[in-house]
Design an enzyme around this catalytic site. Sequence first.
Site, PDB file in Angstrom:
ATOM      1  N   LYS A  78       0.924  -1.230  -0.014  1.00  0.00           N
ATOM      2  CA  LYS A  78      -0.041  -0.250  -0.036  1.00  0.00           C
ATOM      3  C   LYS A  78       0.879   1.168   0.050  1.00  0.00           C
ATOM      4  CE  LYS A  78      -3.968   1.845   2.750  1.00  0.00           C
ATOM      5  NZ  LYS A  78      -4.781   1.816   3.909  1.00  0.00           N
ATOM      6  N   SER A 153      -9.750   1.700   2.660  1.00  0.00           N
ATOM      7  CA  SER A 153      -8.941   2.581   1.898  1.00  0.00           C
ATOM      8  C   SER A 153      -7.756   1.960   1.303  1.00  0.00           C
ATOM      9  CB  SER A 153      -8.164   3.653   2.590  1.00  0.00           C
ATOM     10  OG  SER A 153      -7.094   2.982   3.866  1.00  0.00           O
ATOM     11  N   SER A 177      -9.983  -0.564   6.981  1.00  0.00           N
ATOM     12  CA  SER A 177      -9.533  -0.522   5.554  1.00  0.00           C
ATOM     13  C   SER A 177      -8.632  -1.848   4.976  1.00  0.00           C
ATOM     14  CB  SER A 177      -8.425   0.559   5.500  1.00  0.00           C
ATOM     15  OG  SER A 177      -9.183   1.788   5.312  1.00  0.00           O
TER      16      SER A 177
HETATM   17  N1  GLN Z   1     -13.474   4.152   6.265  1.00  0.00           N
HETATM   18  C1  GLN Z   1     -12.728   4.671   7.524  1.00  0.00           C
HETATM   19  C2  GLN Z   1     -12.327   5.934   7.303  1.00  0.00           C
HETATM   20  O1  GLN Z   1     -12.416   6.617   6.298  1.00  0.00           O
HETATM   21  C3  GLN Z   1     -11.404   3.734   7.876  1.00  0.00           C
HETATM   22  C4  GLN Z   1     -10.505   3.900   6.889  1.00  0.00           C
HETATM   23  C5  GLN Z   1      -9.141   3.030   7.431  1.00  0.00           C
HETATM   24  O2  GLN Z   1      -9.460   1.978   7.812  1.00  0.00           O
HETATM   25  N2  GLN Z   1      -7.985   3.515   6.918  1.00  0.00           N
HETATM   26  O3  GLN Z   1     -11.616   6.592   8.308  1.00  0.00           O
END
Ligand code: GLN
Length: 485
Positions: A78, A153, A177
């Site tokens: 990532k 994400s 995410s």
């Molecule tokens: N959807 C969540 C957010 O927008 C989690 C994102 C994540 O785990 N990085 O914060």
Amino acid sequence: MSMHELTLRQIASGLANKDFSATELTQSLLARIQTVDPQLNSFITVTEELALSQAKSADERRAAGENGALLGAPIAHKDLFCTQNVLTSCASKILSGFKAPYNATVVEKLASAGTVTLGKLNMDEFAMGSANESSHYGAVKNPWDLTRVPGGSSGGSAAAVAARLIPAATGTDTGGSIRQPAALTNLTGLKPTYGRVSRWGMIAYASSLDQGGPLARNAEDCALLLQAMAGFDPKDSTSVDQPLDDYLAALDKPLAGLRIGLPKEYFGAGLDARIGEKVLAVVEELKKLGATVKEISLPNMQHAIPAYYVIAPAEASSNLSRFDGVRFGYRCENPVNLEDLYKRSRGEGFGAEVKRRIMVGTYALSAGYYDAYYIKAQQIRRLIKNDFVAAFNEVDLIIGPTTPNLAWKLGEKNADPVSAYLEDIYTITANLAGIPGLSMPAGFVDGLPVGVQLLAPYFQEGRLLNVAHQYQQVTDWHTQAPTGF
Ligand code: GLN
């Protein structure tokens, strides 16, 4: 079977048997990424030269007698793990051109285990999102339906693994995410206990919630990766100095006597009933393997989303203050003075969702609101943790849906960020409490994958991998590939 269809475990035996070399495998996957990825947009950077040199050295190490399970295994990271001399962008314009001067601990550990890095994967900007639509490099498409989101994400990681471009990838999970994109693309993804995997060199979103982990096609491959990624790191002050379990050995433990809890709050309004049925079908399968089931309660779950969307933006607003046009990446043209440099570099460099979080977080931390919002959210966080501690006095494992809905259409939730925030309802409690969670494939609805989430007490990653692996011995959902990939 073509090389791109192999799991990490199968690649390890193919390399050991000399069916192919790491160099051959790497060349074939690089070619596949080039032809297939334009449909998906899962890679931000393909590191061809690095991959070929790592593959060559893996082949040399094997020829010299080494036989590590990940020696020559292709993966990708990532794009928020710092990779030395390679663009590390967090999918943000503000990090345009930023080549990290060092490797993140996770990157370093996996490289020394012999993995071959094929590139850096697309993501939501600074890991803020659940759809992978907030990337400066464009949205990622779900290989199960190119008109739908892959989740976020870590959407690039999920799409690339699901489409068989790479057998496995790293991701990070602040509120879901890793688990949510795994669910939406038919993968197995694990968020470890907070402190199990080093955050050093992992660009921070919300430091008290962020945790790196693997996304792969099955639990066995997640175990292989986690074994190499996890462990104490003196460079990360929140890393926990506790011995690592043997995650591979844990896979084969029989499930007889396993006590499963089903939280009654999980099955209320908001859940697609067809996903709820898949959860119950998993429970039935685990009962056949010897597990027992009881209803439990997580009474404070309803407060999790509001608490998270105060705490995560508050931490983000502080973490992202370092991106000001001075030291890293993007700087605006012709600033007239220092204030103009800060304002325009940040104004032009950050996307809309990141700005929204910085504003919410700054507000929550400002004098007068700190007690009303931030402190309150931290108190809720403690209640949520206490709910889990109480539940795990009664059961060994909690099962539920990973997401309330199937993968949605690209653009569908853009006008209403709160509807996207609600998608995190089942995943964020694990981050607030710091416990480990895993999502695994559990079937399909309308041709789209459904994920089921397993949660365990602190440092019981082995139990999560064990249950998922045993389930994957008696089902074949996880082996299904999207048509055309
Ligand atoms: N959807 C969540 C957010 O927008 C989690 C994102 C994540 O785990 N990085 O914060």
